[in-house]
Design an enzyme around this catalytic site. Structure first.
Site, PDB file in Angstrom:
ATOM      1  N   ARG A 139     -21.204  26.602  46.493  1.00  0.00           N
ATOM      2  CA  ARG A 139     -22.505  27.154  46.148  1.00  0.00           C
ATOM      3  C   ARG A 139     -22.775  26.950  44.668  1.00  0.00           C
ATOM      4  NH1 ARG A 139     -23.346  33.530  46.767  1.00  0.00           N
ATOM      5  NH2 ARG A 139     -21.953  33.489  44.973  1.00  0.00           N
ATOM      6  N   THR A 187     -28.629  27.831  41.344  1.00  0.00           N
ATOM      7  CA  THR A 187     -29.674  27.612  42.344  1.00  0.00           C
ATOM      8  C   THR A 187     -29.343  28.240  43.685  1.00  0.00           C
ATOM      9  OG1 THR A 187     -28.740  25.535  43.156  1.00  0.00           O
ATOM     10  CG2 THR A 187     -30.185  25.419  41.230  1.00  0.00           C
ATOM     11  N   ASP A 208     -13.636  36.973  43.322  1.00  0.00           N
ATOM     12  CA  ASP A 208     -13.663  35.573  43.747  1.00  0.00           C
ATOM     13  C   ASP A 208     -12.374  35.269  44.504  1.00  0.00           C
ATOM     14  OD1 ASP A 208     -13.068  32.628  43.535  1.00  0.00           O
ATOM     15  OD2 ASP A 208     -15.035  32.629  42.590  1.00  0.00           O
ATOM     16  N   ASP A 237     -10.240  32.265  43.165  1.00  0.00           N
ATOM     17  CA  ASP A 237      -9.534  32.562  41.918  1.00  0.00           C
ATOM     18  C   ASP A 237      -8.359  33.503  42.160  1.00  0.00           C
ATOM     19  OD1 ASP A 237     -11.324  30.988  40.584  1.00  0.00           O
ATOM     20  OD2 ASP A 237     -12.463  32.641  39.701  1.00  0.00           O
TER      21      ASP A 237
END
Length: 212
Positions: A103, A107, A202, A205
């Protein structure tokens, strides 16, 4: 689209530890692996099997054997890789393909940057692995990609899902048959940056660290 959210105290316990920002990556990876095995148990209830005769030490009997074509497991890179072992542990004879989708954080568009999949998926049962169902954009694009290649049944397996993402996914695959979603938990909402709240941060991560 069929949606199933697991309801089990062990699942709740493992998710709670995953949420803790102090949980180190090795523990995080192990817990994701364990959760996916529990998810896979539920998600594979409709896996296709065929009769198979076997000879036990005392008699001959007929049991079940995973049918051909074999199921295909498709982790969404990179975070989906952390779910792969938990899934293949339950279905060791499955084939594995890879789909790289990300992603754009500004945007929010989904970009496909890599794929390693058969050109023809006609008649295949496909299990898509992606830890976080946030906006739903990645899974919608993945489902459309796989269906365009002929996948017959697509089951999405996620650790967490946001209501907004689930709603978007339902709308995005409206009209498509044999689409299922299995979640370990449904969270409260998305924040202004489209992160799941309370979430667990995340997933990529936390699974693999941040390459500097």
């Amino acid at each position: 689209m069929r949606i199933k959210v697991l309801d089990h105290p062990l699942v709740d316990h493992k998710i709670t530890v995953l949420r803790d920002k102090n949980t180190p990556s090795p523990t995080f990876r192990q817990l994701v692996d364990e959760l996916v095995t529990l998810l896979a148990y539920e998600a594979t209830r409709e896996i296709r099997v065929e009769p198979r005769e076997v000879e036990t030490p005392v008699a001959t009997t007929v049991g079940s054997h995973i049918a051909n074509p074999r199921p295909l497991i498709v982790p969404i890179l990179r975070a989906g890789l952390g779910m792969l072992e938990g899934m293949t542990r339950l279905i060791p004879t499955a084939e594995v393909g890879f789909l790289g989708m990300a992603r754009n954080e500004e945007t929010l568009d989904i970009v496909t940057y890599a794929e390693r999949l058969p050109e023809d998926l006609t008649g295949r049962q496909v299990y898509v692995l992606d830890p976080m169902l946030a906006t739903g954009g990645t899974l919608i694009e993945a489902i459309k990609f796989l269906r365009a290649r002929g996948a017959e049944q697509i089951t999405c397996v996620c650790v967490l899902g946001a209501p907004e993402g689930i709603e978007a996914l339902e709308k995005g695959v409206d009209g498509l048959e044999n689409i299922d979603l299995f979640l370990a938990a449904q969270d409260e909402r998305l924040n202004e940056k489209s992160y799941i709240v309370p979430g667990l941060g995340d997933a990529g991560d936390r699974l693999y660290g941040v390459a500097e």
